[in-house]
Design a protein around this motif. Structure first.
Motif, short mmCIF file in Angstrom:
data_model
loop_
_atom_site.label_atom_id
_atom_site.label_comp_id
_atom_site.label_asym_id
_atom_site.label_seq_id
_atom_site.Cartn_x
_atom_site.Cartn_y
_atom_site.Cartn_z
N PHE A 9 -6.89 -11.89 -4.49
CA PHE A 9 -8.28 -11.54 -4.22
C PHE A 9 -9.18 -12.03 -5.35
CE2 PHE A 9 -11.78 -8.34 -4.30
CZ PHE A 9 -12.30 -8.59 -3.04
N VAL A 10 -10.37 -12.49 -5.00
CA VAL A 10 -11.36 -12.88 -5.99
C VAL A 10 -12.35 -11.72 -6.13
CG1 VAL A 10 -13.15 -14.53 -6.63
CG2 VAL A 10 -11.12 -15.32 -5.39
N ALA A 11 -12.21 -10.97 -7.21
CA ALA A 11 -13.00 -9.75 -7.39
C ALA A 11 -14.38 -10.06 -7.96
CB ALA A 11 -12.27 -8.78 -8.30
N ALA A 12 -15.41 -9.41 -7.43
CA ALA A 12 -16.75 -9.51 -7.98
C ALA A 12 -16.83 -8.65 -9.24
CB ALA A 12 -17.78 -9.05 -6.96
N THR A 13 -17.76 -8.95 -10.11
CA THR A 13 -17.95 -8.15 -11.32
C THR A 13 -18.99 -7.05 -11.07
OG1 THR A 13 -19.57 -9.78 -12.10
CG2 THR A 13 -17.29 -10.02 -12.87
N LEU A 14 -19.06 -6.12 -11.99
CA LEU A 14 -20.01 -5.01 -11.92
C LEU A 14 -21.18 -5.28 -12.86
CD1 LEU A 14 -17.48 -2.02 -11.94
CD2 LEU A 14 -18.53 -3.14 -9.96
#
Length: 367
Positions: A9-14
């Protein structure tokens, strides 16, 4: 397009983009959860029994509930008995004891310091010590291999593949920045839901991620001064709906459904607050009743210390009381026998090294 669960998975940042959240979905639940958490906080403050006595017992219950979500086979009675006579061969009980120790360690640390990545690693190291699981990779270190999440059945089909291990350090640095210095205007309860989901999406360790993620919830709320002690535990509520819990976490990744996950999280906060409020009310009533009964048969101020200890150790022995007080063994045994005679405690009846059970309190905790 449907996400391929076998592809990392390519996780988005916060922080999340503002368009990710639909406040209409969860705003009422946020109001309810915030209100109930404040009532719970005041309930603890107003308790006739100092929270330092019953918090360890709530931690034991949380340790059991969180571990059970990962397949640990143990019971509350077994966990409480293990405090008196530790079983160093039962890995299920060791695993629960590790969780309790990690929670305590986290509270002590955050009383003086703020979150760091080393602190999160230390929580993991404490959780996994004693070879409780056949862990791939070092404990207390971020993974250097790919891991997978699969169904708990015979085929173990992959349901989610976390980000590639090379992205873990950067994603965890971003998560830490969000914990310590968030750049959004969200309420701490909403942030707690986001932090928990993001941590489990990163899945930074080879094993034990769920338990670390659930420990972080009360520790974060404690740091944000939403609670006075890290004694708000949500694993029990999540365990009852664990398949919905896993599904909603996956929906964030496949469809970006953050608002539905936050709503679910907040509803569980409210539900758990309701349960704890009733529990503390019953504990206060029991404390008043049994302290009065004990004082009628034991005319000594020391009995208050003994009764208080029962809320920390609902299963107790004379040796534990001896370690916690300055009372001589003969006095302790006399007090315990008197509490058995008046029906407050029950004993296993052994001629030596007896174990005593405070069943009225255990019954409240079990519910």
């Amino acid at each position: 397009m449907k996400m391929d669960a076998s592809v990392p998975f390519v996780a988005a940042t916060l922080p999340l983009n503002k368009g990710c959240l639909n406040y209409d979905i969860f705003i009422d639940d946020l109001i309810d959860a915030s209100s109930k958490l404040e009532v719970y906080r005041e309930k603890i403050r107003d308790s006739k029994l100092d929270s330092s006595w019953f918090m360890p017992t709530l931690q034991q219950k949380e340790a059991l509930a969180s571990s059970m979500m990962e397949g640990t086979q143990a019971t509350l009675d077994g966990v409480l008995i293990n405090q008196v006579t530790p079983n160093e061969k039962d890995k299920n009980l060791i695993e629960v004891a590790n969780y309790f120790e990690a929670t305590e360690m986290g509270y002590r640390y955050l009383s003086r310091n703020q979150f760091t990545l080393d602190f999160i690693k230390e929580i993991h190291k404490t959780l996994m010590k004693g070879n409780v699981r056949k862990t791939i990779g070092e404990i207390g270190e971020f993974r250097t291999k790919q891991n997978y999440i699969g169904k708990m059945d015979e085929d173990h089909a992959i349901t989610f593949t976390p980000p590639i291990f090379g992205e873990v350090p950067q994603l965890m640095e971003n998560l830490l920045d969000y914990i310590v210095d968030p750049k959004d205007s969200l309420r701490p309860l909403v942030r707690a839901a986001i932090i928990h989901a993001q941590f489990l999406t990163i899945h930074p360790f080879m094993d034990g991620n769920g338990r670390v993620g659930r420990i972080l919830i009360p520790l974060y709320l404690y740091c944000c001064q939403q609670i006075d002690l890290p004694c708000f535990f949500i694993s029990e509520a999540l365990e009852k709906d664990k398949f919905r819990y896993y599904k909603l976490l996956n929906d964030i990744r496949t469809d970006g459904r953050w608002s539905e996950w936050i709503q679910f999280f907040l509803k569980n906060v409210t539900s758990q607050c309701d349960k704890y409020i009733k529990m503390i009310t019953r504990i206060n009533q029991l404390y008043d009743q049994d302290l009065s009964r004990a004082c009628e048969v034991i005319h000594s101020g020391n009995i208050v210390d003994i009764i208080n200890l029962l809320y920390k150790y609902p299963v107790v022995s004379s040796s534990i009381i001896s370690k916690c007080t300055d009372l001589p063994s003969a006095t302790i045994n006399r007090y315990l026998n008197s509490l058995v005679e008046c029906g407050i405690l029950y004993t296993d009846g052994k001629p030596r090294k007896r174990t005593y059970f405070y069943y009225d309190l255990i019954s409240i905790i079990r519910d």
